[in-house]
Scaffold this motif. Structure first.
Motif, PDB file in Angstrom:
ATOM      1  N   GLU A  44       6.281  -6.128  17.968  1.00 15.94           N
ATOM      2  CA  GLU A  44       6.740  -4.952  17.213  1.00 15.94           C
ATOM      3  C   GLU A  44       5.670  -3.861  17.208  1.00 15.94           C
ATOM      4  O   GLU A  44       5.969  -2.678  17.387  1.00 15.94           O
ATOM      5  N   ARG A  83       7.519   1.197  17.580  1.00 10.84           N
ATOM      6  CA  ARG A  83       8.649   1.529  16.702  1.00 10.84           C
ATOM      7  C   ARG A  83       8.238   1.688  15.238  1.00 10.84           C
ATOM      8  O   ARG A  83       8.956   2.302  14.457  1.00 10.84           O
ATOM      9  N   LEU A  84       7.099   1.139  14.863  1.00  6.68           N
ATOM     10  CA  LEU A  84       6.683   1.191  13.458  1.00  6.68           C
ATOM     11  C   LEU A  84       6.028   2.516  13.089  1.00  6.68           C
ATOM     12  O   LEU A  84       5.851   2.814  11.905  1.00  6.68           O
ATOM     13  N   GLY A  85       5.673   3.297  14.074  1.00  4.47           N
ATOM     14  CA  GLY A  85       4.915   4.514  13.787  1.00  4.47           C
ATOM     15  C   GLY A  85       3.480   4.163  13.424  1.00  4.47           C
ATOM     16  O   GLY A  85       2.974   3.087  13.769  1.00  4.47           O
ATOM     17  N   ASN A  86       2.809   5.047  12.721  1.00  7.40           N
ATOM     18  CA  ASN A  86       1.417   4.794  12.328  1.00  7.40           C
ATOM     19  C   ASN A  86       1.309   3.574  11.421  1.00  7.40           C
ATOM     20  O   ASN A  86       2.073   3.437  10.469  1.00  7.40           O
ATOM     21  N   HIS A  96       1.707  -2.552   6.729  1.00 15.20           N
ATOM     22  CA  HIS A  96       2.345  -1.367   6.149  1.00 15.20           C
ATOM     23  C   HIS A  96       2.237  -0.204   7.123  1.00 15.20           C
ATOM     24  O   HIS A  96       1.138   0.292   7.399  1.00 15.20           O
ATOM     25  N   ALA A  97       3.391   0.216   7.639  1.00 18.36           N
ATOM     26  CA  ALA A  97       3.425   1.292   8.625  1.00 18.36           C
ATOM     27  C   ALA A  97       4.333   2.422   8.147  1.00 18.36           C
ATOM     28  O   ALA A  97       5.018   2.304   7.127  1.00 18.36           O
ATOM     29  N   ALA A  98       4.353   3.501   8.899  1.00 15.57           N
ATOM     30  CA  ALA A  98       5.107   4.686   8.494  1.00 15.57           C
ATOM     31  C   ALA A  98       6.608   4.431   8.414  1.00 15.57           C
ATOM     32  O   ALA A  98       7.289   4.955   7.529  1.00 15.57           O
ATOM     33  N   LYS A  99       7.146   3.601   9.326  1.00 17.02           N
ATOM     34  CA  LYS A  99       8.589   3.432   9.424  1.00 17.02           C
ATOM     35  C   LYS A  99       9.094   2.072   8.986  1.00 17.02           C
ATOM     36  O   LYS A  99      10.305   1.857   8.919  1.00 17.02           O
ATOM     37  N   ASP A 100       8.194   1.151   8.703  1.00 18.03           N
ATOM     38  CA  ASP A 100       8.638  -0.192   8.307  1.00 18.03           C
ATOM     39  C   ASP A 100       7.447  -0.968   7.762  1.00 18.03           C
ATOM     40  O   ASP A 100       6.292  -0.590   7.962  1.00 18.03           O
ATOM     41  N   THR A 101       7.757  -2.052   7.067  1.00 17.95           N
ATOM     42  CA  THR A 101       6.739  -2.995   6.600  1.00 17.95           C
ATOM     43  C   THR A 101       7.089  -4.366   7.155  1.00 17.95           C
ATOM     44  O   THR A 101       8.221  -4.834   7.003  1.00 17.95           O
TER      45      THR A 101
END
Length: 331
Positions: free
Chosen positions: A131, A136-139, A239-244
């Motif tokens: 992932e 896909r998670l962003g930052n 912990h990312a910008a678009k998902d955890t």
């Protein structure tokens, strides 16, 4: 392939059992300083028990080293000099200089050495890495890692372990580099001997926390404790910008929520790392056999082990000196 296992304590005995069940192992030889223990482990596996390290090396085609830490480096060197593909449980050594010497020796001899960091083979960690690599998670802004033993190990083990930062945390330090694909640049650590005051005289702690800064600015908080009778607990939050993302949160995670509508624990809590990472250990050893046969790349090199140890050294220095430590300070 004729495989020799050196050291059949708890982990070594488990490795021997797994190797005996893997295809491609034509002969399994086990050695331990306790010859009776070696015989007891070998008997149900239809393996050979030998009485000396020389006998274990005599006709081996691959070596698996699970002996006490202070014996790892000389055994690795002997195996590499003999041209044997070698698997060694972490760490290579407690000290940076001795570890670097082995890294250089393996490189010079073009040797094959895989280090045992089994979390790299756990399905949850592998899925999270995929992932993260996808973007896909962003930052990724921060992450949390928790490592809790069910019961403290014997004091005799603590005295020779290298300390909590080099023994227990070393897996977290390695998996951080592997998961996020970047280096740690700064470490801040603290610790406590609450519940284990005898650790004070050993220069160690029983509960500790480490904050890491990665090269891209992401922050990680890690906690480790030697005593958590609810069960063996290893889990991660990313912990990312678009998902955890969560790793290790499953029906056997030893948690008890006080929320009225929270689900109850679905199964017995993990009693030990053998159970929590059983599949990962098996996959790790199966990969080693392929690596030893030239059918797979090295998934965890001696250089990787050195980098994890450098982070541990920085954490220990931070704890002792009560200040942040840059990785550039660790030679």
């Amino acid at each position: 392939m004729r495989v020799s296992v050196l050291g059949v304590g708890r982990l070594g005995a488990s490795h021997a059992k797994m190797l005996a069940a893997l295809p491609g192992v034509s002969q399994l030889t086990v050695y331990d300083a306790d010859t009776a223990r070696a015989r007891d482990v070998a008997a149900p596996l239809n393996a050979r028990a030998v009485g000396s390290v020389d006998d274990a090396f005599a006709d081996a085609q691959a070596m698996v080293i699970v002996t006490p830490t202070d014996t790892h480096a000389p055994l690795i060197k002997r195996a590499i000099d003999q041209g044997l593909p070698t698997f060694c449980e972490k760490p290579i050594a407690i000290g940076i200089a001795e570890t670097r010497e082995i890294v250089e020796h393996v490189t010079k001899q073009d040797g094959r050495l895989q280090i045992g960091f089994q979390r790299r083979f756990d399905a949850g960690y592998r899925a999270a890495r995929t992932e993260l690599q996808s973007g896909r998670l962003g930052n990724v802004y921060s992450f949390l890692m928790v490592s809790a033993d069910r019961l403290p190990p014997p004091d005799g083990y603590i005295k020779t372990s290298g300390g909590q930062f080099k023994d227990q945390f070393i897996h977290d330090f390695d998996i951080t580099r592997w998961l996020f694909g970047q280096e740690v640049v700064e470490v801040t650590a603290t610790g406590s001997t609450k519940g284990v005051p005898q650790y004070e005289g050993m220069g160690d702690v029983g509960t500790s926390a480490v904050m890491l800064k990665l090269a891209d600015g992401a922050l990680g908080l890690m906690t480790a404790l030697r005593h958590n009778e609810a069960g063996y607990d290893i889990h991660v939050e990313i912990h990312a910008a678009k998902d955890t993302l969560a790793i290790g949160i499953d029906p056997r995670t030893p948690w008890r929520s006080v929320e009225s509508d929270a689900p109850s624990l679905g199964g017995p809590p993990y009693p030990s790392f053998f159970v929590r990472f059983g599949d990962a250990y098996k996959a790790e050893l199966a990969h080693f056999l392929r690596f030893a046969n030239g059918q797979a790349d090295n998934p965890c090199t001696a250089a990787d082990a050195l980098e994890a140890l450098r982070i541990a050294e920085a954490a220990g220095r931070s704890w002792r000196e009560r200040r942040p430590v840059a990785l550039t300070e660790i030679a």
